[in-house]
Design a protein around this motif. Structure first.
Motif, mmCIF file in Angstrom:
data_model
loop_
_atom_site.group_PDB
_atom_site.id
_atom_site.type_symbol
_atom_site.label_atom_id
_atom_site.label_comp_id
_atom_site.label_asym_id
_atom_site.label_seq_id
_atom_site.Cartn_x
_atom_site.Cartn_y
_atom_site.Cartn_z
ATOM 1 N N ARG A 62 23.200 9.971 -29.438
ATOM 2 C CA ARG A 62 22.876 9.095 -28.299
ATOM 3 C C ARG A 62 23.087 9.821 -26.975
ATOM 4 O O ARG A 62 22.252 9.728 -26.071
ATOM 5 C CB ARG A 62 23.735 7.834 -28.338
ATOM 6 N N SER A 63 24.186 10.554 -26.840
ATOM 7 C CA SER A 63 24.451 11.225 -25.564
ATOM 8 C C SER A 63 23.465 12.359 -25.318
ATOM 9 O O SER A 63 23.043 12.586 -24.188
ATOM 10 C CB SER A 63 25.895 11.727 -25.492
ATOM 11 N N PRO B 165 33.813 11.980 -30.468
ATOM 12 C CA PRO B 165 32.482 11.441 -30.718
ATOM 13 C C PRO B 165 32.075 11.595 -32.178
ATOM 14 O O PRO B 165 32.275 12.630 -32.790
ATOM 15 C CB PRO B 165 31.577 12.288 -29.815
ATOM 16 N N GLU C 243 25.065 15.021 -19.470
ATOM 17 C CA GLU C 243 25.324 14.157 -20.617
ATOM 18 C C GLU C 243 25.078 14.934 -21.911
ATOM 19 O O GLU C 243 24.124 15.693 -22.019
ATOM 20 C CB GLU C 243 24.436 12.920 -20.558
ATOM 21 N N ASN D 115 35.948 5.539 -23.867
ATOM 22 C CA ASN D 115 35.645 6.710 -23.048
ATOM 23 C C ASN D 115 36.636 6.818 -21.896
ATOM 24 O O ASN D 115 37.224 5.834 -21.472
ATOM 25 C CB ASN D 115 34.231 6.623 -22.474
ATOM 26 N N ARG E 99 33.144 14.889 -25.598
ATOM 27 C CA ARG E 99 31.747 15.069 -25.234
ATOM 28 C C ARG E 99 31.399 14.057 -24.146
ATOM 29 O O ARG E 99 31.831 12.908 -24.196
ATOM 30 C CB ARG E 99 30.853 14.845 -26.443
ATOM 31 N N ASP F 87 33.890 10.852 -24.321
ATOM 32 C CA ASP F 87 34.369 10.315 -25.586
ATOM 33 C C ASP F 87 35.232 11.404 -26.208
ATOM 34 O O ASP F 87 34.729 12.479 -26.520
ATOM 35 C CB ASP F 87 33.187 9.975 -26.492
ATOM 36 N N GLY G 199 23.643 7.366 -23.780
ATOM 37 C CA GLY G 199 25.083 7.088 -23.811
ATOM 38 C C GLY G 199 25.462 5.961 -22.887
ATOM 39 O O GLY G 199 24.838 5.717 -21.866
ATOM 40 N N ASP H 5 27.235 8.854 -31.794
ATOM 41 C CA ASP H 5 27.533 8.992 -30.367
ATOM 42 C C ASP H 5 26.993 10.298 -29.816
ATOM 43 O O ASP H 5 26.476 10.351 -28.697
ATOM 44 C CB ASP H 5 29.039 8.935 -30.116
ATOM 45 N N THR H 6 27.114 11.363 -30.594
ATOM 46 C CA THR H 6 26.624 12.681 -30.173
ATOM 47 C C THR H 6 25.119 12.649 -29.975
ATOM 48 O O THR H 6 24.599 13.128 -28.965
ATOM 49 C CB THR H 6 27.013 13.749 -31.209
ATOM 50 N N THR I 57 29.449 11.336 -22.557
ATOM 51 C CA THR I 57 28.520 10.326 -23.064
ATOM 52 C C THR I 57 27.620 9.784 -21.966
ATOM 53 O O THR I 57 26.494 9.367 -22.245
ATOM 54 C CB THR I 57 29.275 9.164 -23.720
ATOM 55 N N SER I 58 28.114 9.784 -20.731
ATOM 56 C CA SER I 58 27.289 9.319 -19.620
ATOM 57 C C SER I 58 27.858 9.859 -18.319
ATOM 58 O O SER I 58 29.033 10.230 -18.247
ATOM 59 C CB SER I 58 27.222 7.788 -19.575
#
Length: 80
Positions: A48-49, A41, A12, A60, A26, A38, A54, A45-46, A28-29
């Protein structure tokens, strides 16, 4: 076709790059070995991941292991 790639939560936050080396998204999960990417991102978002926060959502895309050429410490490179 590669089937030996196993993705984990450690992947992630990694950039996803195409065969030419261009960043296309990127991770995300990762759920059940499948990465959710994503394609555009934002900063939030960046972050969070990278923190493992994420979530997969409608923006996504699921990345199949057969599309992956290699996985390094910093990125996932797609097959041509």
């Amino acid at each position: 076709m590669r089937s030996d790639v196993t993705l984990t939560e450690d992947d992630e936050g990694k950039n996803v790059v195409n065969a030419d080396g261009d960043t296309v998204g990127r991770v995300t999960s990762v759920e059940h070995g499948k990465a959710h990417v994503d394609p555009d991102p934002g900063l939030a978002d960046t972050i969070r991941s990278k923190l493992g926060w994420g979530d997969a959502d409608e923006d996504n895309y699921q990345l199949d292991a057969s599309s992956i050429e290699s996985v390094s410490d910093n990125e996932i490179r797609l097959r041509r």
